[in-house]
Structures are given as structure tokens and as C-alpha cells.
Design an enzyme around this catalytic site. Structure first.
Site, PDB file in Angstrom:
ATOM      1  N   ARG A   5       0.848  -1.192   0.000  1.00 54.06           N
ATOM      2  CA  ARG A   5       0.000   0.000   0.000  1.00 54.06           C
ATOM      3  C   ARG A   5       0.885   1.245   0.000  1.00 54.06           C
ATOM      4  NH1 ARG A   5      -4.117  -1.874   4.875  1.00 54.06           N
ATOM      5  NH2 ARG A   5      -4.975  -3.728   3.832  1.00 54.06           N
ATOM      6  N   ASP A  36       2.286   4.940  -0.231  1.00 52.71           N
ATOM      7  CA  ASP A  36       1.671   6.189   0.213  1.00 52.71           C
ATOM      8  C   ASP A  36       1.445   7.161  -0.943  1.00 52.71           C
ATOM      9  OD1 ASP A  36       1.729   5.317   2.843  1.00 52.71           O
ATOM     10  OD2 ASP A  36       3.626   6.320   3.298  1.00 52.71           O
ATOM     11  N   ARG A  62      10.552   5.609   4.771  1.00 58.62           N
ATOM     12  CA  ARG A  62      10.711   7.062   4.805  1.00 58.62           C
ATOM     13  C   ARG A  62      11.214   7.540   6.162  1.00 58.62           C
ATOM     14  NH1 ARG A  62       5.082   9.214   3.367  1.00 58.62           N
ATOM     15  NH2 ARG A  62       6.127  11.190   3.856  1.00 58.62           N
TER      16      ARG A  62
END
Length: 259
Positions: free
Chosen positions: A62, A64, A210
Site C-alpha cells: 500500500r 503512500d 521514509r
């Protein structure tokens, strides 16, 4: 025989596809509320047009909002005429997708294949542009960092990530409660004016890559010591992470399976 009659006579088959996309215009991979663009919804709309009925797509990750992919993996089941073949399905799917999404390959797989739960390894890369002046063509493809970065120290810190660890500092689980993941590799490499972070793991937490990149950048800039990074990892507290790196520098590179 018309196309509609051939579809009516077709047998439902499950397919796996590798998808590349520029995530700039989308609110991530996962389907959103009506009217909000996502990669999943674009794929489903394209397949539904081919099937003359609703098709649901499963994804391996999934990603971002703003994250890109070179090797996202999806699965779907569709009634597709055997005489048309997989190559025709591949061409038809790409013909119905927008220019910033493309399917690299399509293969038939056994029913029940799940691109997320059957995956064994996932690989991402993150790009930092180290040029002294911003490069407009890379503004949505890489994080522009102007200050000097010590890639040697960043690699020493990255090595602490390898192995089985609790990564609660760097992300939250998308399902379940476990924040334990196994990282197989985590290294920085220079390439022209870029620093590229390659990381491979059995699975990732939400925003894990991240957050790790943002924290490793703190090490590279001298704002964190190696001990600071090690302590943050060991703390298993989300507020101990540095600010997450911008989404537009992140790429899902590949997803690996046993077969």
C-alpha cells in the site's frame, strides 16, 4: 463471434501482473473514497471495462501518496477468452490505463494467489539528490538535500537495521500489532549526483522506509551520532524517529515470491 459472447463463454482465471507507476497524481495505491484517485482504482476501472463488470485488484504493497513503483505486484481474477491469450490481456489492459501507469507483464497463476500475503521479500529504493542547485525535472522524483552527507556514517548506521528487529520507532503495522520485521539488506550507494538507499525486507511497516531515511539523513548531516540512531532504534517509540523523508523520493522496486 462478438467480443461480448466470447467473454460470456470464458473461464475465470487468476493473473499476476507487475505494475510501474508515477505516484505523483495519486493518493497512494489503495482504493480511496469515491472521486479520490488511487492506483488500485485506476487498475480496477481498466479491468472492469475489459470484463464488462466489476473486477477487484489485490496489491502487494500500500504505497503512500506520491510514492512511485517500478515493481508493484497485483493479482486479479477475470473471465478472459482463452483464445485471446495472456498477451492480448496485457495489451488491452495497458490500452485502458492512464499514461502514468503501465503493466510490465501479466502471467496466469493458481487461484488463491495473494500478492501481499504470499510475498517473501520486498525491495525499495530512496533517492536523495545532492546537487547544490535544485533540479526541476527531479522535484517529484527525489529529495533535494543541499548540505553535505557522510555516506560512510550513513552506511554504518544502516547496517544496524539488518536482521530481525522491532521497528516500532520507524512505523506502524498496516494490519495486526507486530512491529517486528526482518531486514535482509540496507545500504547507501552514490550514483552521479544522487545517494540511493537500497533496502530489502520480508515486509515493511507503514512509513518505515521514509522514517528510516529521514533518521539516516540526520546521521549523514552530523545532527545525530551513531549512538543516537542506535538508541532510537532500540527505544521502539514512534516519537524517537526523525521526520520522515518526503514521499516523492521513494520507489517500490520489486516483490519476490517462492516461485
Amino acid at each position: 463471434m462478438t467480443f461480448e459472447s466470447m467473454v460470456a463463454d470464458a473461464t475465470a482465471r487468476t493473473y499476476r501482473a507487475t505494475v510501474e507507476y508515477d505516484g505523483t497524481a495519486y493518493f497512494g495505491f489503495q482504493r480511496q473514497r469515491r472521486g479520490v484517485p488511487s492506483i488500485q482504482s485506476e487498475l480496477e476501472q481498466a479491468l472492469s471495462r475489459l470484463a464488462n463488470g466489476p473486477i477487484r485488484v489485490l496489491g502487494a504493497g500500500r504505497t503512500d501518496t506520491g510514492v512511485h513503483a517500478l515493481g508493484q505486484v497485483i493479482a486479479f481474477t477475470i473471465e478472459w477468452p482463452e483464445q485471446h491469450g495472456t498477451a492480448a490481456l496485457h495489451r488491452a489492459l495497458n490500452a485502458n490505463l492512464p499514461p502514468d501507469i503501465a503493466v510490465a507483464d501479466v502471467v496466469e497463476v493458481a487461484p488463491g494467489f495473494h500478492p501481499r500475503f504470499d510475498a517473501r521479500r520486498r525491495s525499495y529504493e530512496y533517492r536523495i539528490l545532492t546537487a547544490p542547485v535544485r533540479r526541476p525535472l527531479w522535484r517529484r522524483r527525489a529529495w533535494h538535500v543541499t548540505g553535505p552527507l557522510d555516506v560512510g556514517q550513513m552506511n554504518v548506521a544502516a547496517a544496524l537495521l539488518v536482521g530481525v528487529n522491532d521497528f516500532a520507532t520507524f512505523g506502524r503495522p498496516t494490519t495486526g500489532e507486530s512491529t517486528i520485521r526482518e531486514v535482509f539488506a540496507a545500504t547507501w550507494r552514490p550514483e552521479d549526483e544522487f545517494l540511493i538507499f537500497d533496502v530489502c525486507a520480508n515486509a515493511f511497516l507503514n512509513r518505515m522506509v521514509r522514517s528510516i531515511v529521514g533518521s539516516l539523513k540526520m546521521v549523514g548531516s552530523g545532527q545525530w551520532t551513531l549512538d543516537d540512531f542506535s538508541a532510537a532504534l532500540a527505544a521502539r517509540e514512534r516519537n524517537r524517529s526523525a521526520m520522515a523523508a518526503p514521499a516523492h523520493g521513494l520507489y517500490l522496486v520489486s516483490v519476490e515470491y517462492d516461485n
